[in-house]
Design a protein around this motif. Structure first.
Motif, PDB file in Angstrom:
ATOM      1  N   TRP A 125       0.887  -1.173   0.000  1.00 55.61           N
ATOM      2  CA  TRP A 125       0.000   0.000   0.000  1.00 55.61           C
ATOM      3  C   TRP A 125       0.914   1.209   0.000  1.00 55.61           C
ATOM      4  N   SER A 126       0.546   2.227  -0.762  1.00 55.04           N
ATOM      5  CA  SER A 126       1.364   3.441  -0.789  1.00 55.04           C
ATOM      6  C   SER A 126       0.482   4.630  -1.114  1.00 55.04           C
ATOM      7  N   GLY A 127       0.563   5.675  -0.293  1.00 52.33           N
ATOM      8  CA  GLY A 127      -0.265   6.855  -0.518  1.00 52.33           C
ATOM      9  C   GLY A 127       0.371   7.827  -1.491  1.00 52.33           C
ATOM     10  N   THR A 128       1.664   8.090  -1.315  1.00 55.90           N
ATOM     11  CA  THR A 128       2.323   9.110  -2.142  1.00 55.90           C
ATOM     12  C   THR A 128       3.466   8.540  -2.983  1.00 55.90           C
ATOM     13  N   GLY A 129       3.584   7.213  -3.034  1.00 59.17           N
ATOM     14  CA  GLY A 129       4.500   6.590  -3.987  1.00 59.17           C
ATOM     15  C   GLY A 129       5.848   6.147  -3.444  1.00 59.17           C
ATOM     16  N   ASN A 130       6.199   6.536  -2.204  1.00 56.09           N
ATOM     17  CA  ASN A 130       7.532   6.153  -1.709  1.00 56.09           C
ATOM     18  C   ASN A 130       7.642   4.638  -1.502  1.00 56.09           C
ATOM     19  N   THR A 131       6.640   4.065  -0.889  1.00 52.94           N
ATOM     20  CA  THR A 131       6.668   2.611  -0.649  1.00 52.94           C
ATOM     21  C   THR A 131       6.471   1.856  -1.961  1.00 52.94           C
ATOM     22  N   GLU A 132       5.705   2.434  -2.865  1.00 53.57           N
ATOM     23  CA  GLU A 132       5.518   1.806  -4.182  1.00 53.57           C
ATOM     24  C   GLU A 132       6.857   1.713  -4.914  1.00 53.57           C
ATOM     25  N   CYS A 149       4.323  -1.286   3.484  1.00 46.34           N
ATOM     26  CA  CYS A 149       3.340  -0.305   3.948  1.00 46.34           C
ATOM     27  C   CYS A 149       4.076   0.788   4.716  1.00 46.34           C
ATOM     28  N   PRO A 150       3.761   2.047   4.451  1.00 42.92           N
ATOM     29  CA  PRO A 150       4.397   3.113   5.228  1.00 42.92           C
ATOM     30  C   PRO A 150       3.828   3.192   6.636  1.00 42.92           C
ATOM     31  N   SER A 151       4.518   3.933   7.475  1.00 43.23           N
ATOM     32  CA  SER A 151       3.999   4.237   8.809  1.00 43.23           C
ATOM     33  C   SER A 151       2.855   5.225   8.649  1.00 43.23           C
ATOM     34  N   MET A 152       1.699   4.857   9.162  1.00 36.71           N
ATOM     35  CA  MET A 152       0.523   5.730   9.036  1.00 36.71           C
ATOM     36  C   MET A 152      -0.117   5.911  10.405  1.00 36.71           C
ATOM     37  N   GLY A 153      -1.205   6.646  10.442  1.00 35.83           N
ATOM     38  CA  GLY A 153      -1.908   6.897  11.704  1.00 35.83           C
ATOM     39  C   GLY A 153      -0.907   7.417  12.712  1.00 35.83           C
ATOM     40  N   SER A 154      -0.776   6.723  13.822  1.00 36.54           N
ATOM     41  CA  SER A 154       0.311   7.007  14.738  1.00 36.54           C
ATOM     42  C   SER A 154       1.084   5.709  14.917  1.00 36.54           C
ATOM     43  N   GLU A 155       2.076   5.528  14.017  1.00 35.39           N
ATOM     44  CA  GLU A 155       2.917   4.323  14.036  1.00 35.39           C
ATOM     45  C   GLU A 155       2.107   3.036  13.886  1.00 35.39           C
ATOM     46  N   VAL A 156       1.215   3.040  12.890  1.00 37.79           N
ATOM     47  CA  VAL A 156       0.460   1.821  12.582  1.00 37.79           C
ATOM     48  C   VAL A 156       0.416   1.616  11.069  1.00 37.79           C
ATOM     49  N   GLY A 184       8.928  -0.473   4.153  1.00 32.49           N
ATOM     50  CA  GLY A 184       8.040   0.684   4.083  1.00 32.49           C
ATOM     51  C   GLY A 184       8.772   1.985   4.339  1.00 32.49           C
ATOM     52  N   SER A 185       8.138   3.047   3.910  1.00 39.22           N
ATOM     53  CA  SER A 185       8.675   4.389   4.096  1.00 39.22           C
ATOM     54  C   SER A 185       8.049   5.020   5.341  1.00 39.22           C
ATOM     55  N   TYR A 186       8.774   5.969   5.934  1.00 40.09           N
ATOM     56  CA  TYR A 186       8.242   6.678   7.099  1.00 40.09           C
ATOM     57  C   TYR A 186       8.675   8.139   7.042  1.00 40.09           C
ATOM     58  N   GLY A 187       8.034   8.946   7.903  1.00 39.59           N
ATOM     59  CA  GLY A 187       8.347  10.373   7.892  1.00 39.59           C
ATOM     60  C   GLY A 187       9.161  10.820   9.080  1.00 39.59           C
ATOM     61  N   TRP A 188       8.559  10.846  10.247  1.00 41.85           N
ATOM     62  CA  TRP A 188       9.182  11.484  11.406  1.00 41.85           C
ATOM     63  C   TRP A 188       9.321  10.572  12.622  1.00 41.85           C
ATOM     64  N   GLY A 189       8.875   9.343  12.493  1.00 42.73           N
ATOM     65  CA  GLY A 189       8.821   8.468  13.669  1.00 42.73           C
ATOM     66  C   GLY A 189      10.122   7.720  13.908  1.00 42.73           C
ATOM     67  N   ASN A 190      10.034   6.686  14.746  1.00 44.78           N
ATOM     68  CA  ASN A 190      11.222   5.913  15.126  1.00 44.78           C
ATOM     69  C   ASN A 190      11.164   4.481  14.582  1.00 44.78           C
TER      70      ASN A 190
HETATM   71  C1  LIG Z   1      -2.008  10.187   7.760  1.00 43.72           C
HETATM   72  C2  LIG Z   1      -0.512   9.999   7.862  1.00 43.72           C
HETATM   73  C3  LIG Z   1       0.010   9.493   9.039  1.00 43.72           C
HETATM   74  C4  LIG Z   1       1.399   9.309   9.169  1.00 43.72           C
HETATM   75  N1  LIG Z   1       1.913   8.805  10.349  1.00 43.72           N
HETATM   76  C5  LIG Z   1       3.252   8.629  10.467  1.00 43.72           C
HETATM   77  C6  LIG Z   1       3.806   8.122  11.679  1.00 43.72           C
HETATM   78  O1  LIG Z   1       3.098   7.803  12.649  1.00 43.72           O
HETATM   79  N2  LIG Z   1       5.158   7.966  11.736  1.00 43.72           N
HETATM   80  C7  LIG Z   1       5.994   8.307  10.701  1.00 43.72           C
HETATM   81  O2  LIG Z   1       7.198   8.122  10.806  1.00 43.72           O
HETATM   82  N3  LIG Z   1       5.486   8.801   9.542  1.00 43.72           N
HETATM   83  C8  LIG Z   1       4.139   8.968   9.396  1.00 43.72           C
HETATM   84  N4  LIG Z   1       3.626   9.446   8.220  1.00 43.72           N
HETATM   85  C9  LIG Z   1       4.534   9.787   7.114  1.00 43.72           C
HETATM   86  C10 LIG Z   1       4.564   8.690   6.040  1.00 43.72           C
HETATM   87  O3  LIG Z   1       4.915   7.452   6.596  1.00 43.72           O
HETATM   88  C11 LIG Z   1       5.585   9.097   4.959  1.00 43.72           C
HETATM   89  O4  LIG Z   1       5.123  10.296   4.336  1.00 43.72           O
HETATM   90  C12 LIG Z   1       5.821   8.018   3.931  1.00 43.72           C
HETATM   91  O5  LIG Z   1       6.896   8.422   3.093  1.00 43.72           O
HETATM   92  C13 LIG Z   1       4.582   7.765   3.070  1.00 43.72           C
HETATM   93  O6  LIG Z   1       4.865   6.686   2.224  1.00 43.72           O
HETATM   94  P1  LIG Z   1       4.085   6.490   0.842  1.00 43.72           P
HETATM   95  O7  LIG Z   1       4.640   7.511  -0.138  1.00 43.72           O
HETATM   96  O8  LIG Z   1       4.393   5.101   0.426  1.00 43.72           O
HETATM   97  O9  LIG Z   1       2.630   6.715   1.129  1.00 43.72           O
HETATM   98  C14 LIG Z   1       2.250   9.657   8.091  1.00 43.72           C
HETATM   99  C15 LIG Z   1       1.687  10.170   6.903  1.00 43.72           C
HETATM  100  C16 LIG Z   1       0.338  10.339   6.791  1.00 43.72           C
HETATM  101  C17 LIG Z   1      -0.237  10.887   5.498  1.00 43.72           C
END
Ligand SMILES: Cc1cc2nc3c(=O)[nH]c(=O)nc-3n(C[C@H](O)[C@H](O)[C@H](O)COP(=O)(O)O)c2cc1C
Length: 142
Positions: free
Chosen positions: A9-16, A56-63, A89-95
């Protein structure tokens, strides 16, 4: 020849993008690889494969992403026992907590996770791309 499936699953393409490099790595080792968006994947795609890569990227709050990926992962709990698997998976700001939780869960289902889940901050750089390809190669050899 190994039959592998990469389901993501990928929302913005990083995990894809990671999924595509993992596929490329596995194909370089002559595996037969199918790349599926989780919305198009079935239980049978998982049960019939010699090895599976889930992304799958990190979504929600680390789920995991909750509308498609989370229910799919729940649905495969009984068919992955003994299966070779990699997680990414890709992530943004988490651990990276979502990945360690996910890996524990898959191991709890009996999957053989062959290497710790690969996490990449946002989009992969050259080193990240190489690590994705390496992971695909490893899955095709497992
Ligand atoms: C709704 C939402 C929740 C997110 N929650 C987290 C998070 O809990 N921890 C984190 O490290 N990144 C979080 N992110 C950042 C995504 O993991 C990051 O943008 C990732 O590159 C998205 O991958 P994608 O392009 O495959 O969708 C969140 C992004 C969104 C849109």
């Amino acid at each position: 020849m190994k039959n592998l499936v990469v389901i993501y699953w990928s929302g913005t393409g990083n995990t894809e993008a990671m999924a595509e490099w993992i596929m490329e790595g596995a194909q370089n080792r002559n595996a037969n690889v199918r790349l599926l968006n989780v919305g198009d994947a079935t239980l049978e795609d998982v049960s019939m494969a010699d090895g599976i890569a889930f992304g799958c990227p990190s979504m929600g709050s680390e789920v995991l992403e909750e509308s498609e990926m989370e229910p799919f992962i729940e649905s495969i709990s009984k068919v992955v026992n003994g299966k070779n698997m990699i997680l990414f998976g890709s992530y943004g700001w988490g651990n990276g907590e979502w990945m360690t939780d996910w890996q524990d869960r898959m191991e709890g289902y009996g999957a053989k996770v062959i290497l710790d889940g690969l996490i990449i901050n946002n989009d992969a750089d050259r080193e990240g791309i190489a690590r994705c390809k390496e992971l695909g190669e490893l899955l095709s050899k497992a």
